[in-house]
Design a protein around this motif. Structure first.
Motif, mmCIF file in Angstrom:
data_model
loop_
_atom_site.group_PDB
_atom_site.id
_atom_site.type_symbol
_atom_site.label_atom_id
_atom_site.label_comp_id
_atom_site.label_asym_id
_atom_site.label_seq_id
_atom_site.Cartn_x
_atom_site.Cartn_y
_atom_site.Cartn_z
ATOM 1 N N ASN A 123 10.102 122.225 35.215
ATOM 2 C CA ASN A 123 11.064 121.680 36.171
ATOM 3 C C ASN A 123 11.769 120.417 35.676
ATOM 4 O O ASN A 123 12.275 119.638 36.470
ATOM 5 N N GLN A 182 7.252 121.991 42.203
ATOM 6 C CA GLN A 182 7.626 121.311 43.437
ATOM 7 C C GLN A 182 8.175 122.308 44.459
ATOM 8 O O GLN A 182 8.664 123.379 44.103
ATOM 9 N N THR A 226 10.916 123.043 46.518
ATOM 10 C CA THR A 226 12.314 122.682 46.716
ATOM 11 C C THR A 226 13.213 123.857 46.383
ATOM 12 O O THR A 226 12.838 124.735 45.588
ATOM 13 N N LYS A 236 16.355 117.290 40.034
ATOM 14 C CA LYS A 236 16.865 116.137 40.766
ATOM 15 C C LYS A 236 18.190 115.686 40.163
ATOM 16 O O LYS A 236 18.295 115.440 38.961
ATOM 17 N N ILE A 253 20.770 112.790 39.851
ATOM 18 C CA ILE A 253 20.778 111.339 40.007
ATOM 19 C C ILE A 253 22.130 110.889 40.547
ATOM 20 O O ILE A 253 23.185 111.271 40.019
ATOM 21 N N ASP A 254 22.100 110.116 41.599
ATOM 22 C CA ASP A 254 23.339 109.605 42.188
ATOM 23 C C ASP A 254 24.077 108.722 41.181
ATOM 24 O O ASP A 254 23.474 107.859 40.532
ATOM 25 N N ASP A 261 25.172 109.252 38.257
ATOM 26 C CA ASP A 261 24.499 109.342 36.960
ATOM 27 C C ASP A 261 25.387 108.758 35.856
ATOM 28 O O ASP A 261 26.523 109.205 35.662
ATOM 29 N N ALA A 288 21.901 119.292 35.304
ATOM 30 C CA ALA A 288 21.176 119.435 36.568
ATOM 31 C C ALA A 288 21.957 120.256 37.585
ATOM 32 O O ALA A 288 21.414 121.181 38.211
ATOM 33 N N ASN A 297 20.894 124.016 39.116
ATOM 34 C CA ASN A 297 20.703 124.174 40.562
ATOM 35 C C ASN A 297 21.679 125.192 41.145
ATOM 36 O O ASN A 297 21.329 125.969 42.043
ATOM 37 N N GLU A 335 14.094 107.351 39.061
ATOM 38 C CA GLU A 335 14.129 108.710 38.519
ATOM 39 C C GLU A 335 15.103 108.820 37.354
ATOM 40 O O GLU A 335 15.274 109.889 36.784
#
Length: 408
Positions: A202, A231, A233, A238, A240-241, A243, A252, A256, A343
């Motif tokens: 992951n 996880q 989900t 994840k 990242i805001d 990024d 990412a 997703n 993160e």
């Protein structure tokens, strides 16, 4: 006074940069590399790094290369390059430069590190500090002993992947199965054309694998991709805001999206329990549930493991290195890393020179191996570690060649 000697274990990117730093400062440096320079980078050479070349090279390294070859064209500092190009245009040229070429011993695998006259149980640190290191290595000429005042272990973690099963224990049948570890290149992907593929992991390596397989799926629509993550989900990676690394954001979001759009069959909150057969495989998954754990069987043709890596500390068992029970990395740095909540690996604070100190004086674990099982290591962090280690070795808090060398 005789020139002080430094043994560097590992001829990967961090080991080569550490050797360069030491040679610039006038130390007698020997790099012991069990294979060839940058050999582990070759295993993922087809993968584009999500951090730019400027974060994956040092001002010292770039200056050294341009001083020897003024017409050399290095990648732009903001350019994203793959591992193969990093190796070909930066790491190998550094290793073969006049400054380092005679300092590197390839095909020389370190078997053990200790002190010449003191055992591991000898406690007074001042006496250990006065006793030189004894490093045993298997070389092409046979076993050899190397002595030095300092040892830097930069041997990395690639080559020691974590297991597929729950709790870090191997899944039943894992050792007998032909499990591919890493991100498949285009040739490997073509071998999986129109097959059933299971990806386990992951992190961003798993996401990169999913994205590579998505390209295959567009050419070979019968390809079926299953993805197992631990996880619970619907979005495995994840995001990242804001990024700062745009390619990491792209990796990412693309992975997703593959799940969201139904191109990948996601199995969240699962681990691999058992692998049966010799290919195709029947893979039994354990699914964690608050009320009742359940199992699921899927049939696949290929299994890809992107579960991260763990360090091999066996060569240091005769030294007084204090390891973390959770990460298998040196305890001071591990404690610092466990306190980080970000993160974003670019925001990880490795804590400076003090976190590199061990009960064993003058021995430093640098690079990804220093992070143990923590996967947030960036090469740029390794450069900071090199600088900090040499402030300790040279007993000069203000020593920083990366700042004093003129920009290229």
């Amino acid at each position: 006074m005789d020139t002080e000697r430094i043994i560097i274990i590992g001829g990967g990117p961090v080991g080569i940069e550490a050797a360069l730093y030491g040679r610039f400062l006038g130390y007698d440096v020997t790099v012991l590399e069990k294979g060839t320079v940058g050999e582990q980078v070759q295993s993922w050479g087809h993968v584009k790094m999500f951090s730019p070349f400027g974060m994956n090279s040092s001002r010292l390294g770039r200056s050294a290369l341009l001083a020897q070859s003024p017409d050399l064209e290095l990648p732009d500092e903001d350019e994203l390059i793959d591992g193969e190009r990093w190796l070909r245009e930066y790491i190998i040229p550094l290793a073969t430069s006049d400054l380092l070429s005679n300092s590197i011993r390839t095909e020389s695998a370190v078997k053990s590190v200790g002190r010449t006259w003191l055992s591991k149980g000898h406690l007074p640190s001042d006496e250990r500090d006065a006793c030189e290191f004894r490093v045993l290595a298997e070389t092409p000429e046979g076993e050899e002993v190397f002595n030095a005042e300092y040892v830097i272990d930069a041997s990395g973690v690639l080559g020691q992947p974590r297991h597929l099963g729950a709790g870090g224990v191997p899944a039943i049948g894992e050792s007998a199965a032909d499990v591919f570890c890493g991100v498949p290149n285009s040739q490997k992907c073509e071998q999986m054309s129109n097959a059933r593929i299971l990806v386990v992991g992951n992190g961003h390596s798993a996401a990169t694998t999913i994205n590579h397989l998505q390209s295959l799926n567009q050419r070979s629509p019968e390809t079926q991709i299953s993805w197992v993550v631990r996880q619970n989900t619907k979005a495995p990676i994840k995001v990242i805001d804001d990024d700062p690394l745009s390619h990491r954001h792209e990796i990412a979001t693309s992975a997703n999206a593959a799940v969201r759009d139904g191109n990948v069959d996601l199995h969240p909150h699962c681990t691999v329990d058992k692998i049966s057969g010799t290919g195709p495989y029947i893979v039994t998954l354990l699914q964690w549930d608050d009320d009742d754990d359940s199992s699921l069987e899927i049939e696949v043709d290929f299994i890809i493991k992107n579960t991260g890596y763990r360090p091999d500390m066996s060569i240091l068992t005769e030294t007084q290195v204090h390891l973390c029970y959770a990460t298998d990395g040196p305890i001071k740095l591990a404690a610092q890393l466990l306190g980080n909540t970000s993160e974003d690996c670019t925001q990880i604070d490795a804590g400076g020179a003090d976190t590199l100190l061990n009960p064993e004086p003058d021995l430093f674990v640098l690079g990804s191996k220093s992070f143990g099982r923590n996967s947030n290591f960036l090469f740029h962090t390794g450069l900071n570690q090199i600088r900090d280690a040499f402030t300790i070795i040279g007993q000069r808090d203000d020593l920083d060649l990366y700042e004093t060398i003129e920009p290229t």
